[in-house]
Scaffold this motif. Structure first.
Motif, PDB file in Angstrom:
ATOM      1  N   VAL A 158      -2.874  33.647  30.091  1.00 52.11           N
ATOM      2  CA  VAL A 158      -3.589  32.380  29.716  1.00 52.11           C
ATOM      3  C   VAL A 158      -3.742  32.401  28.446  1.00 52.11           C
ATOM      4  N   ASP A 159      -3.420  31.323  27.654  1.00 53.18           N
ATOM      5  CA  ASP A 159      -3.614  31.195  26.274  1.00 53.18           C
ATOM      6  C   ASP A 159      -4.799  30.095  26.024  1.00 53.18           C
ATOM      7  N   PHE A 160      -6.093  30.503  25.547  1.00 53.71           N
ATOM      8  CA  PHE A 160      -7.008  29.466  25.165  1.00 53.71           C
ATOM      9  C   PHE A 160      -6.974  28.774  24.228  1.00 53.71           C
ATOM     10  N   THR A 161      -7.567  27.691  23.870  1.00 56.31           N
ATOM     11  CA  THR A 161      -7.777  27.128  22.638  1.00 56.31           C
ATOM     12  C   THR A 161      -8.942  26.352  22.856  1.00 56.31           C
ATOM     13  N   LEU A 162      -9.566  25.817  21.545  1.00 55.66           N
ATOM     14  CA  LEU A 162     -10.672  25.046  21.471  1.00 55.66           C
ATOM     15  C   LEU A 162     -10.391  23.830  20.737  1.00 55.66           C
ATOM     16  N   PRO A 163     -10.042  22.776  21.472  1.00 59.92           N
ATOM     17  CA  PRO A 163      -9.475  21.575  20.837  1.00 59.92           C
ATOM     18  C   PRO A 163     -10.204  20.687  19.916  1.00 59.92           C
ATOM     19  N   ASP A 164     -11.792  20.906  19.879  1.00 63.08           N
ATOM     20  CA  ASP A 164     -12.543  20.173  19.089  1.00 63.08           C
ATOM     21  C   ASP A 164     -13.110  21.131  18.045  1.00 63.08           C
ATOM     22  N   LEU A 165     -12.543  22.268  17.884  1.00 63.83           N
ATOM     23  CA  LEU A 165     -13.152  23.352  17.118  1.00 63.83           C
ATOM     24  C   LEU A 165     -13.153  22.700  15.595  1.00 63.83           C
ATOM     25  N   VAL A 166     -12.318  22.043  15.058  1.00 65.78           N
ATOM     26  CA  VAL A 166     -12.354  21.736  13.866  1.00 65.78           C
ATOM     27  C   VAL A 166     -13.219  20.569  13.473  1.00 65.78           C
ATOM     28  N   ASP A 167     -13.307  19.818  14.508  1.00 63.35           N
ATOM     29  CA  ASP A 167     -14.082  18.644  14.322  1.00 63.35           C
ATOM     30  C   ASP A 167     -15.631  18.933  14.460  1.00 63.35           C
ATOM     31  N   THR A 168     -15.777  20.006  15.195  1.00 60.60           N
ATOM     32  CA  THR A 168     -17.297  20.580  15.314  1.00 60.60           C
ATOM     33  C   THR A 168     -17.680  21.265  14.009  1.00 60.60           C
ATOM     34  N   LEU A 169     -16.646  21.973  13.428  1.00 61.63           N
ATOM     35  CA  LEU A 169     -16.941  22.645  12.249  1.00 61.63           C
ATOM     36  C   LEU A 169     -17.191  21.751  11.257  1.00 61.63           C
ATOM     37  N   ALA A 170     -16.475  20.689  11.140  1.00 63.50           N
ATOM     38  CA  ALA A 170     -16.507  19.807  10.090  1.00 63.50           C
ATOM     39  C   ALA A 170     -17.815  18.987   9.960  1.00 63.50           C
ATOM     40  N   ALA A 171     -18.234  18.553  11.413  1.00 63.31           N
ATOM     41  CA  ALA A 171     -19.500  17.838  11.357  1.00 63.31           C
ATOM     42  C   ALA A 171     -20.819  18.701  11.144  1.00 63.31           C
ATOM     43  N   GLY A 172     -20.579  20.089  10.976  1.00 63.31           N
ATOM     44  CA  GLY A 172     -21.675  20.859  10.739  1.00 63.31           C
ATOM     45  C   GLY A 172     -21.469  21.709   9.531  1.00 63.31           C
ATOM     46  N   PRO A 173     -21.359  22.954   9.473  1.00 66.04           N
ATOM     47  CA  PRO A 173     -21.421  23.935   8.616  1.00 66.04           C
ATOM     48  C   PRO A 173     -20.127  23.658   7.353  1.00 66.04           C
ATOM     49  N   LEU A 174     -19.142  23.315   7.816  1.00 63.66           N
ATOM     50  CA  LEU A 174     -18.004  23.510   7.028  1.00 63.66           C
ATOM     51  C   LEU A 174     -17.179  21.626   6.693  1.00 63.66           C
ATOM     52  N   PRO A 175     -17.863  20.976   6.037  1.00 64.25           N
ATOM     53  CA  PRO A 175     -17.748  19.499   5.980  1.00 64.25           C
ATOM     54  C   PRO A 175     -16.410  19.396   5.218  1.00 64.25           C
ATOM     55  N   VAL A 176     -15.711  18.529   5.833  1.00 64.32           N
ATOM     56  CA  VAL A 176     -14.326  18.123   5.427  1.00 64.32           C
ATOM     57  C   VAL A 176     -14.237  16.478   5.186  1.00 64.32           C
ATOM     58  N   PRO A 177     -13.780  16.100   4.038  1.00 66.36           N
ATOM     59  CA  PRO A 177     -13.453  14.520   4.025  1.00 66.36           C
ATOM     60  C   PRO A 177     -12.818  14.028   5.094  1.00 66.36           C
ATOM     61  N   VAL A 178     -13.255  12.951   5.661  1.00 63.31           N
ATOM     62  CA  VAL A 178     -12.746  12.309   7.006  1.00 63.31           C
ATOM     63  C   VAL A 178     -11.209  12.070   6.705  1.00 63.31           C
ATOM     64  N   ASP A 179     -10.758  11.677   5.739  1.00 60.22           N
ATOM     65  CA  ASP A 179      -9.349  11.330   5.127  1.00 60.22           C
ATOM     66  C   ASP A 179      -8.553  12.605   5.342  1.00 60.22           C
ATOM     67  N   ARG A 180      -9.040  13.846   5.429  1.00 59.18           N
ATOM     68  CA  ARG A 180      -8.337  15.178   5.276  1.00 59.18           C
ATOM     69  C   ARG A 180      -8.460  15.558   6.571  1.00 59.18           C
ATOM     70  N   LEU A 181      -9.190  15.225   7.343  1.00 64.18           N
ATOM     71  CA  LEU A 181      -9.536  15.891   8.744  1.00 64.18           C
ATOM     72  C   LEU A 181      -8.113  16.050   9.613  1.00 64.18           C
ATOM     73  N   ALA A 182      -7.325  14.946   9.600  1.00 67.97           N
ATOM     74  CA  ALA A 182      -6.208  15.016  10.468  1.00 67.97           C
ATOM     75  C   ALA A 182      -5.284  16.228   9.861  1.00 67.97           C
ATOM     76  N   ALA A 183      -5.002  16.174   8.643  1.00 65.38           N
ATOM     77  CA  ALA A 183      -4.059  17.111   7.976  1.00 65.38           C
ATOM     78  C   ALA A 183      -4.696  18.528   8.215  1.00 65.38           C
ATOM     79  N   LEU A 184      -5.862  18.765   8.116  1.00 67.71           N
ATOM     80  CA  LEU A 184      -6.232  19.954   8.312  1.00 67.71           C
ATOM     81  C   LEU A 184      -5.926  20.488   9.652  1.00 67.71           C
ATOM     82  N   ARG A 185      -6.321  19.580  10.727  1.00 67.09           N
ATOM     83  CA  ARG A 185      -6.060  20.078  11.896  1.00 67.09           C
ATOM     84  C   ARG A 185      -4.633  20.218  12.234  1.00 67.09           C
ATOM     85  N   ASP A 186      -3.751  19.447  11.585  1.00 67.97           N
ATOM     86  CA  ASP A 186      -2.332  19.502  11.950  1.00 67.97           C
ATOM     87  C   ASP A 186      -1.758  20.863  11.300  1.00 67.97           C
TER      88      ASP A 186
END
Lengths: 366, 366
Positions: A158-186
């Motif tokens: 079983v290979d686990f992942t945390l799909p909303d990990l980046v969104d959670t971090l970006a909304a909290g301790p590690l802010p990322v500009p909204v327009d760069r979020l998709a690129a970061l996830r990708d």
């Protein structure tokens, strides 16, 4: 020469069709034993309704046709989970939660992909609607692994992942500009360290936090010094512990491909001998007609990949020569034998692929 | 309000989908035990190829769409026997005869009829390719009846017919002008004594030779003074005897409707509680690519009609309260129980439709 069947469609012949059917029955028996009851939606639905529950663009790959009765466009389902979500939200909307449903059915695509050249395939799964808790995930992952085991698979992982990990971090301790979020996830999904360093270098440690479960968890805990991921990581640890040694575990926290619609948890299932993943699942949201969203957890197995990995099929057939009494044949079938009755003098055990011959009142191995 | 699903399509919900799946599995287990191996053709095929094996006009009612890969028209199968015949004639064309195949799958129609309002239904069946002898018919009718019995049906009855009866008589002792043959067959099928008397009065006794098997056979034997039907009637008698008391038998020798493509034998299957026939079968010809024809015998069951006649479904579910050990649950499932595990403090046996509660290390009935 004209091919017998269109590209991407195939006949499953003996003995493989029986093997596929047995694999499916074993997975469903496990689901049933855990209280998952079967739901069987139709092959075709109104295209717009089905499309509203599919991933973006999901209908593009569906076979569609105009219904002469309603004059509306119908679609053959390319996926079964959307239909199960519809049933849970509508016809079973008033059923007490959680609702446990399982299913098995054919799905069809108008176009195949290079990775998945089949245009018709068989999907088997379980959905637990009304919960996306750690307890729900333990049950769902556990049923998936037990189902694979019952189907005869070995080397389950079983290979686990945390799909909303980046969104959670970006909304909290590690802010990322909204327009760069998709690129970061990708770029995290692609493990592209150079690009991640250019977008948001503080996310770089996530790339190394992938691999065997224990190591990856240690790295994620170290990375999560502020504890914003603590509940997720504790949940993952609980799920992993609940599986014991029934499966090998890995963690790829930033894997996104195919998990775009999962919430906090996603997982892929692998077995020895299968060239690609044999299933996937996770937590997600079910939409209700009134716009409300409901949590859910589930998994789907891709039966064809699973069956292809199954061990070779053994036939065991008892040939009953001309003149064998009907009672003898019935008694042997009742004892679990497959009998093949001679219907002409020309029938032989060899032509009927028999492994045993009924002679002197007993089955003799050939 | 927009209906959830197009007319003629439906969701099968718990507990009925599990019941339908169990009925299908039991029928297939009987087929398997008699040496019938499963073949699983695809839902879609090239429309022209499929149409060539369907009854005249069969493709009119099929869902068709243009395949973007081949640029040809594909059809969703409205019937499975045509595909099984294709497999027997092509991919298994060199397999020693007889070939025993069974199948279960969904079939779809673009338009429903008043008598059969479903546009998607489930077809289960067996085909014995390479023989249409009395021995073949005994086996096929026997497997059908045993399958219905295993599926839990009661009051099973078999209504036999002799599809080529009129042609046989007209080619022999009771000549009929070719241009009146179709009308004669049609009027005999309709039991229209007046019209039959006007076309060929010597055929009138056939109308009375329908009903309970023994009486109808006596009347047919008396009618067949020249013995041109003797081999057919002896065959029918053998098949009837082979069924013993497992089914009630009737004979309607001039019934044609739905048997236009059968050769010497046709039969319809009925069970108590089903509003219409639950299956049919008979002897027929399979076409090979080189134009050769091969004899075959088979039956199909209409699973939906069969399931509708099945007894009410009993649920037996054991509720495991929060904190029940995983080992206890696994042990009860291994003992055959369906368990429903509480995942929140709000879960109760009532909301989970449980019939039993795990308490003090035992299952207590609620």
């Amino acid at each position: 020469m004209t091919p017998l069947l269109p590209e991407g469609f195939r006949d499953t012949l003996p003995p493989f069709a029986d093997a596929a059917s047995a694999v499916e029955a074993r997975v469903l028996a496990v689901a049933h034993s855990h209280g998952y009851e079967r739901a069987d939606p139709p092959l075709a639905e109104f295209a717009d309704g089905l499309g509203s529950r599919l991933k973006a663009g999901g209908l593009t790959d569906a076979v569609r046709f105009v219904d002469p009765v309603s004059q509306r466009t119908l679609a053959i389902r390319p996926d079964l989970t959307a239909q199960i979500a519809r049933i849970a939200a509508t016809r079973m909307g008033h059923h007490p939660r959680p609702v446990r449903l399982c299913y098995a059915g054919s799905v069809m695509k108008l176009r195949a992909s290079q990775l998945a050249p089949a245009r018709e395939s068989r999907q088997i799964g379980c959905e637990l609607v009304g919960l996306d808790s750690v307890a729900a995930a333990c049950e769902i992952v556990g049923v998936a692994v037990e189902g694979l085991d019952a189907a005869g698979a070995s080397g389950i992982s079983v290979d686990f992942t945390l799909p909303d990990l980046v969104d959670t971090l970006a909304a909290g301790p590690l802010p990322v500009p909204v327009d760069r979020l998709a690129a970061l996830r990708d770029r995290l999904d692609a493990k592209d360290a150079g690009a991640v360093a250019a977008i948001a270098p503080e996310y770089l440690p996530l790339i190394d936090a992938a691999g065997p479960f224990a190591t990856a968890m240690d790295r994620l805990r170290a990375f999560d010094s502020g504890g914003v991921l603590a509940s997720r990581l504790d949940g993952l640890a609980t799920i992993a512990a609940s599986l014991g040694d029934h499966a090998a575990l890995t963690l790829d926290p930033t894997e996104r491909h195919g998990f775009e619609y999962q919430s906090w948890l996603g997982f892929s299932l692998f077995v020895a001998g299968a060239a690609r993943e044999v299933g996937r699942g996770g937590t997600y949201l079910v939409m209700h007609e009134n716009g409300a969203e409901e949590t859910a957890t589930g998994f789907s197995l891709f039966a064809d990949a699973l069956v292809a990995s199954a061990a070779s099929v053994e036939r065991r057939r008892l040939f009953l020569p001309l003149g064998t009494s009907a009672g003898d044949g019935a008694a042997m079938r009742a004892a679990g034998w497959v009998t093949v009755t001679a219907l002409t003098a020309a029938d032989t055990p060899q032509t009927q692929l028999a492994t045993h011959l009924w002679v002197d009142g007993a089955a003799r191995a050939l």
